[in-house]
Design a protein around this motif. Structure first.
Motif, PDB file in Angstrom:
ATOM      1  N   ALA A   1       0.209  -0.934  -0.292  1.00 45.62           N
ATOM      2  CA  ALA A   1       0.032  -0.468  -0.037  1.00 45.62           C
ATOM      3  C   ALA A   1       1.019   1.418  -0.076  1.00 45.62           C
ATOM      4  O   ALA A   1       1.544   1.410   0.337  1.00 45.62           O
ATOM      5  CB  ALA A   1      -0.743  -0.182   1.270  1.00 45.62           C
ATOM      6  N   ASP A   2       0.090   2.250  -0.541  1.00 43.73           N
ATOM      7  CA  ASP A   2       0.528   3.651  -0.442  1.00 43.73           C
ATOM      8  C   ASP A   2       1.862   4.089   0.744  1.00 43.73           C
ATOM      9  O   ASP A   2       2.742   4.119   1.081  1.00 43.73           O
ATOM     10  CB  ASP A   2       0.451   4.324  -1.282  1.00 43.73           C
ATOM     11  CG  ASP A   2      -0.393   4.552  -2.695  1.00 43.73           C
ATOM     12  OD1 ASP A   2       1.147   3.720  -3.102  1.00 43.73           O
ATOM     13  OD2 ASP A   2      -0.685   5.540  -2.910  1.00 43.73           O
ATOM     14  N   ASP A   3       1.134   3.902   2.191  1.00 49.18           N
ATOM     15  CA  ASP A   3       1.132   4.168   3.281  1.00 49.18           C
ATOM     16  C   ASP A   3       2.549   3.713   4.072  1.00 49.18           C
ATOM     17  O   ASP A   3       3.394   4.021   4.459  1.00 49.18           O
ATOM     18  CB  ASP A   3       0.111   4.655   3.955  1.00 49.18           C
ATOM     19  CG  ASP A   3      -0.764   2.949   4.478  1.00 49.18           C
ATOM     20  OD1 ASP A   3      -0.259   2.516   3.004  1.00 49.18           O
ATOM     21  OD2 ASP A   3      -1.409   3.403   4.957  1.00 49.18           O
ATOM     22  N   GLU A   4       2.652   2.366   3.416  1.00 47.00           N
ATOM     23  CA  GLU A   4       3.255   1.570   3.972  1.00 47.00           C
ATOM     24  C   GLU A   4       4.682   1.440   2.552  1.00 47.00           C
ATOM     25  O   GLU A   4       5.837   1.112   3.003  1.00 47.00           O
ATOM     26  CB  GLU A   4       3.187  -0.064   3.332  1.00 47.00           C
ATOM     27  CG  GLU A   4       1.913  -0.797   4.186  1.00 47.00           C
ATOM     28  CD  GLU A   4       1.448  -1.910   4.177  1.00 47.00           C
ATOM     29  OE1 GLU A   4       1.749  -2.930   5.085  1.00 47.00           O
ATOM     30  OE2 GLU A   4       1.326  -2.242   3.184  1.00 47.00           O
ATOM     31  N   ARG A   5       4.654   1.769   1.314  1.00 43.55           N
ATOM     32  CA  ARG A   5       5.632   2.078   0.769  1.00 43.55           C
ATOM     33  C   ARG A   5       6.385   2.917   1.395  1.00 43.55           C
ATOM     34  O   ARG A   5       7.873   3.122   0.919  1.00 43.55           O
ATOM     35  CB  ARG A   5       5.107   1.983  -0.597  1.00 43.55           C
ATOM     36  CG  ARG A   5       6.202   2.458  -2.148  1.00 43.55           C
ATOM     37  CD  ARG A   5       5.760   2.598  -3.093  1.00 43.55           C
ATOM     38  NE  ARG A   5       6.709   3.338  -4.102  1.00 43.55           N
ATOM     39  CZ  ARG A   5       6.491   4.204  -4.637  1.00 43.55           C
ATOM     40  NH1 ARG A   5       5.880   5.379  -5.023  1.00 43.55           N
ATOM     41  NH2 ARG A   5       7.997   5.269  -5.383  1.00 43.55           N
ATOM     42  N   TRP A   6       5.243   4.161   1.132  1.00 46.32           N
ATOM     43  CA  TRP A   6       6.394   5.396   2.018  1.00 46.32           C
ATOM     44  C   TRP A   6       6.660   5.643   3.128  1.00 46.32           C
ATOM     45  O   TRP A   6       7.616   6.054   3.606  1.00 46.32           O
ATOM     46  CB  TRP A   6       5.700   6.282   1.279  1.00 46.32           C
ATOM     47  CG  TRP A   6       4.770   7.231   0.079  1.00 46.32           C
ATOM     48  CD1 TRP A   6       3.753   7.001  -0.413  1.00 46.32           C
ATOM     49  CD2 TRP A   6       6.119   7.535  -0.437  1.00 46.32           C
ATOM     50  NE1 TRP A   6       3.842   7.496  -1.365  1.00 46.32           N
ATOM     51  CE2 TRP A   6       5.009   7.650  -1.565  1.00 46.32           C
ATOM     52  CE3 TRP A   6       7.225   7.453  -0.276  1.00 46.32           C
ATOM     53  CZ2 TRP A   6       5.678   8.328  -2.688  1.00 46.32           C
ATOM     54  CZ3 TRP A   6       7.891   8.906  -1.274  1.00 46.32           C
ATOM     55  CH2 TRP A   6       7.152   8.510  -3.016  1.00 46.32           C
ATOM     56  N   SER A   7       6.378   4.844   4.276  1.00 44.71           N
ATOM     57  CA  SER A   7       6.830   4.137   5.419  1.00 44.71           C
ATOM     58  C   SER A   7       8.381   3.669   5.374  1.00 44.71           C
ATOM     59  O   SER A   7       9.259   4.079   6.340  1.00 44.71           O
ATOM     60  CB  SER A   7       5.619   3.387   6.354  1.00 44.71           C
ATOM     61  OG  SER A   7       6.347   3.448   7.438  1.00 44.71           O
TER      62      SER A   7
ATOM     63  N   ARG B   1      10.509   6.265   4.159  1.00 45.37           N
ATOM     64  CA  ARG B   1      11.479   6.919   4.570  1.00 45.37           C
ATOM     65  C   ARG B   1      12.228   6.528   5.788  1.00 45.37           C
ATOM     66  O   ARG B   1      13.382   7.035   6.315  1.00 45.37           O
ATOM     67  CB  ARG B   1      10.494   6.810   6.242  1.00 45.37           C
ATOM     68  CG  ARG B   1      10.455   8.399   7.042  1.00 45.37           C
ATOM     69  CD  ARG B   1       9.306   9.134   7.113  1.00 45.37           C
ATOM     70  NE  ARG B   1       8.005   9.059   6.314  1.00 45.37           N
ATOM     71  CZ  ARG B   1       6.915   8.996   6.337  1.00 45.37           C
ATOM     72  NH1 ARG B   1       6.819   7.768   7.648  1.00 45.37           N
ATOM     73  NH2 ARG B   1       6.469   9.438   5.264  1.00 45.37           N
TER      74      ARG B   1
END
Length: 431
Positions: free
Chosen positions: A253-259, A262
């Protein structure tokens, strides 16, 4: 206090160099004992170290690696025993001589060290190393099966690899992939024989059953079955190719990828190799087999301070944070280049491996990423889907070095068409 001042009446002076130190066997310091062990190992029947092995002697006796070299020389590892046997024979050590000893891990380790130190010159075509390995692979097979595997190797696997080498497109991992394809073919043919079947009468049910009983590596059988069908040796049997024939079933998911990205860019507790490799997976959809083949020369900084990394044929602009991490990684002393002659063409790998002159194994890198919480396949899929949403398929393929068909499938997943791109090409044709 030093040893002599401590009142201990043992001998503290090395009999060879006079250094005050804890002595090995009460006579030599660690450095001198290592030097003597190396000299003893590499001295031929004429009482001298041949010119071929002077680089190896230098590798063993480097001052900043004394302890590791001493442990190695004082031990009894298989590749050291093989080296001792070859030196005692008194003949020059050649690639053909090593080929005669097979392709086990100790032999390959010795081969890589001799190449690294300049004792051997690399083959003009790395895939040529597969031929002697093939002799060992088919040695115990029935005559008909051995003939089938040899034909597949000669007229398909090696022929295509040599063609890529002639065009300058052969990667350093090509011999490994060639061996895997041949191993998988042998495993399937052996399985058929054990079940009283032949390649000619194998069915799709046989293929599906065999694939279901083993690891995903077995899907590389697809290439062999395609070749066998083209040459009327087998029916038209199908093997899916690990998700590349369709759209991926799992993406981060996008939030998992960006996390995860980071973490790679900011978490100093992570291995620097994992931080750089993970960012390349999460941003550019790179796979471990390509990441490990990157070298320090692939990173280029221009006068404006921007850094680009050549992922395939095109340089890709790196974000400043990732550029800084990659620069730090390339600035680390490469301990794996110890002992290499100044004229050595050994690349300075971005991710050096355990063997001198070799890069990190791609499987090892994938394990490091998974351990850090970065699953390669879902992370790569999420990155490619995001890029496909912003870039036309031809541009994506050219930028990342993937096929146009693969880029088109990712564009389909991202629900993007190329109408705007095609219109722009018509209005502004390339010069």
């Amino acid at each position: 206090m030093c040893g002599p001042c401590s009142g201990d009446d043992r001998n503290w002076y090395c009999v060879r160099c006079g250094r005050v130190d804890l002595l090995v066997a009460g006579t030599h310091c660690l450095a001198c004992d290592t030097h003597l062990r190396s000299h003893q190992l590499l001295t031929g029947p004429d009482g001298k170290i041949s010119a071929q092995l002077t680089g190896l002697h230098a590798l063993f006796t480097e001052p900043d690696a004394t302890e590791a070299a001493h442990r190695l020389l004082a031990g009894n590892s298989t590749w050291i025993r093989l080296l001792r046997e070859l030196v005692a024979a008194g003949d020059p050590i050649t690639l053909a001589v090593l080929d005669h000893h097979g392709t086990d891990i100790p032999v390959e380790h010795l081969r890589s060290i001799l190449l690294h130190t300049g004792a051997l010159h690399p083959r003009d075509n790395a895939v040529d190393s597969v031929a002697p390995w093939l002799d060992t692979l088919v040695a115990d097979l029935p005559t008909d099966l051995a003939a089938t595997v040899r034909a597949y190797a000669s007229w398909s696997v090696l022929r295509r690899a040599r063609g890529r080498a002639a065009r300058g497109h052969l990667g350093v991992s090509a011999p490994k992939y060639a061996r895997v394809r041949l191993q998988v073919a042998v495993q399937f043919l052996t399985w058929l024989t054990d079940h009283y079947r032949t390649l000619a009468d194998a069915t799709q049910a046989d293929v599906d059953r065999w694939l279901g009983e083993g690891a995903s590596t077995r899907h590389r059988l697809r290439d062999f079955l395609r070749w066998a069908h083209q040459h009327d040796r087998a029916a038209d049997l199908h093997v899916s190719w690990l998700g590349r024939d369709g759209l991926p079933s799992q993406l981060l998911a996008d939030d998992e990828r960006w996390s995860a990205l980071r973490r790679c860019l900011t978490d100093q507790g992570l291995d620097l190799r994992v931080r750089v490799a993970g960012a390349l997976v999460l941003l550019y959809g790179q796979i471990p087999t390509r990441i490990v083949e990157l070298t320090a020369s692939d990173l280029v900084a221009d006068r404006r301070g921007d850094s680009t990394l050549r992922l395939r044929d095109r340089p890709v602009l790196l974000p400043p944070a990732l550029a800084a991490l990659t620069t730090e990684l390339t600035s680390r002393p490469d301990r794996r280049r110890r002992g290499a002659p100044t004229s050595s063409a050994t690349p300075q790998w971005l991710l050096p491996g355990l063997r001198p002159g070799a890069h990190l194994d791609s499987g090892r890198l994938a394990l490091l990423l998974r351990t850090a919480g970065i699953p390669v396949r879902p992370a790569r899929g999420a990155a490619l889907a995001a890029l496909a949403a912003d870039l036309p398929a031809p541009v994506l393929a050219d930028l990342l070095g993937i096929s146009v068909s693969a880029a088109t499938r990712w564009s389909s997943l991202a629900a993007r068409d190329n109408a705007e791109y095609l219109a722009a090409r018509v209005e502004h044709p390339p010069r």
